[in-house]
Design a protein around this motif. Sequence first.
Motif, short mmCIF file in Angstrom:
data_model
loop_
_atom_site.label_atom_id
_atom_site.label_comp_id
_atom_site.label_asym_id
_atom_site.label_seq_id
_atom_site.Cartn_x
_atom_site.Cartn_y
_atom_site.Cartn_z
N PHE A 42 0.83 -1.18 -0.20
CA PHE A 42 0.18 0.21 0.02
C PHE A 42 1.03 1.22 -0.16
O PHE A 42 2.07 1.10 0.57
N VAL A 43 0.19 2.21 -0.29
CA VAL A 43 0.80 3.68 -0.32
C VAL A 43 0.01 4.54 0.48
O VAL A 43 -1.20 4.64 -0.07
N LEU A 44 0.31 5.45 1.41
CA LEU A 44 -0.34 6.17 1.98
C LEU A 44 -0.22 7.76 1.22
O LEU A 44 1.21 7.99 0.85
N SER A 45 -0.87 8.57 1.23
CA SER A 45 -0.68 9.88 0.36
C SER A 45 -1.16 11.01 1.29
O SER A 45 -2.49 10.91 1.93
N HIS A 46 -0.30 12.05 1.51
CA HIS A 46 -0.60 13.08 2.07
C HIS A 46 -0.88 14.37 1.07
O HIS A 46 0.11 14.45 0.25
N GLN A 47 -1.85 14.95 1.34
CA GLN A 47 -2.08 16.27 0.38
C GLN A 47 -1.75 17.48 0.94
O GLN A 47 -1.97 17.85 1.97
N ALA A 48 -0.68 17.93 0.46
CA ALA A 48 0.14 19.05 0.98
C ALA A 48 -0.50 20.19 0.43
O ALA A 48 -1.30 20.09 -0.65
N SER A 49 -0.55 21.43 0.97
CA SER A 49 -1.09 22.76 0.28
C SER A 49 -0.25 23.26 -0.87
O SER A 49 -0.94 24.15 -1.61
N SER A 50 1.06 23.00 -1.02
CA SER A 50 1.70 23.58 -2.05
C SER A 50 3.14 22.61 -2.20
O SER A 50 3.49 21.86 -1.55
N ALA A 51 3.54 22.89 -3.62
CA ALA A 51 4.99 22.41 -3.90
C ALA A 51 6.02 22.52 -3.01
O ALA A 51 6.73 21.61 -2.57
N ALA A 52 5.96 23.67 -2.34
CA ALA A 52 7.02 24.11 -1.17
C ALA A 52 6.87 23.50 0.08
O ALA A 52 7.84 22.88 0.45
N GLU A 53 5.39 23.10 0.32
CA GLU A 53 5.17 22.46 1.49
C GLU A 53 6.02 20.96 1.05
O GLU A 53 6.23 20.39 2.17
N VAL A 54 5.59 20.32 -0.01
CA VAL A 54 6.01 18.86 -0.29
C VAL A 54 7.63 18.86 -0.23
O VAL A 54 8.29 17.97 0.75
N ASP A 55 8.36 19.94 -0.78
CA ASP A 55 9.79 20.00 -0.44
C ASP A 55 10.08 20.15 0.95
O ASP A 55 11.13 19.65 1.55
N GLU A 56 9.33 21.13 1.67
CA GLU A 56 9.72 21.09 3.22
C GLU A 56 9.46 19.94 3.85
O GLU A 56 10.42 19.23 4.64
N ILE A 57 8.51 18.93 3.72
CA ILE A 57 8.21 17.72 4.17
C ILE A 57 9.62 16.77 3.90
O ILE A 57 9.89 16.12 4.72
N LEU A 58 10.16 16.66 2.74
CA LEU A 58 11.01 15.93 2.27
C LEU A 58 12.15 16.23 3.08
O LEU A 58 13.09 15.43 3.37
N ARG A 59 12.60 17.58 3.40
CA ARG A 59 13.55 17.74 4.25
C ARG A 59 13.60 17.13 5.74
O ARG A 59 14.32 16.63 6.17
N LYS A 60 12.45 17.35 6.02
CA LYS A 60 12.02 16.61 7.30
C LYS A 60 12.20 15.05 7.32
O LYS A 60 12.80 14.65 8.41
N VAL A 61 11.86 14.58 6.33
CA VAL A 61 11.83 13.08 6.20
C VAL A 61 13.63 12.86 6.32
O VAL A 61 13.80 11.85 7.05
N GLY B 158 10.43 15.63 -5.65
CA GLY B 158 9.33 16.54 -6.28
C GLY B 158 9.27 16.45 -7.73
O GLY B 158 10.34 16.95 -8.38
N THR B 159 8.23 16.13 -8.29
CA THR B 159 8.04 16.18 -9.85
C THR B 159 6.79 16.89 -10.14
O THR B 159 5.76 16.34 -9.36
N GLN B 160 6.82 17.80 -11.12
CA GLN B 160 5.40 18.30 -11.64
C GLN B 160 5.06 17.36 -12.64
O GLN B 160 5.64 16.92 -13.40
N SER B 161 3.67 17.03 -12.43
CA SER B 161 3.04 16.21 -13.67
C SER B 161 1.49 16.90 -13.94
O SER B 161 1.24 17.91 -13.05
N GLU B 162 0.78 16.38 -14.65
CA GLU B 162 -0.60 17.00 -14.96
C GLU B 162 -1.53 16.95 -13.72
O GLU B 162 -2.36 17.72 -13.49
N TRP B 163 -0.97 15.88 -12.95
CA TRP B 163 -2.10 15.66 -11.49
C TRP B 163 -1.53 16.70 -10.49
O TRP B 163 -2.34 16.81 -9.45
N GLY B 164 -0.12 17.40 -10.43
CA GLY B 164 0.23 18.24 -9.55
C GLY B 164 1.79 17.98 -9.51
O GLY B 164 2.28 17.26 -10.30
N TYR B 165 2.12 18.25 -8.04
CA TYR B 165 3.35 18.37 -7.89
C TYR B 165 3.62 17.07 -6.76
O TYR B 165 2.81 17.15 -5.84
N SER B 166 4.44 16.11 -6.86
CA SER B 166 4.24 15.07 -6.01
C SER B 166 5.97 14.34 -5.85
O SER B 166 6.60 14.57 -6.65
#
Length: 132
Positions: A74-93, A104-112
Amino acid sequence: MKPSISIITIGVDDLERAFVFYRALFDIAEEQIGAGEDHVAFFFDDGFSFVLFPREQIAQTAGKDIAVAGTPGFVLSHQASSAAEVDEILRKVLAGGGAIVTEGTQSEWGYSAYFEDSEGNIWELMAQPPAN
């Protein structure tokens, strides 16, 4: 990160069989079901989605060659408010001892991005694209 699980994706061996099972189990309207060649998604009223995805593709997402013992199912998914928040969470990881599986990669579905926690569990971080 205040965890907000917005999507749970589970690995399946037979997508059609799993779809039939979950379609019968969930009381959900047809317009709340989305399907593609490689997945089926059930969209619930509270913003939560449950997705069926081939196990081999989850293995690839997790950076594994094949779906072997230890590959997450399985994969758990967290909805961040922005690409910047995704990158900040990665730093914490990284600071917490986890590992980045996919930057972090941009696609048609957003930044993930995908990361692995200290125990090998896979998370997806995603930020929807801005509304036009």
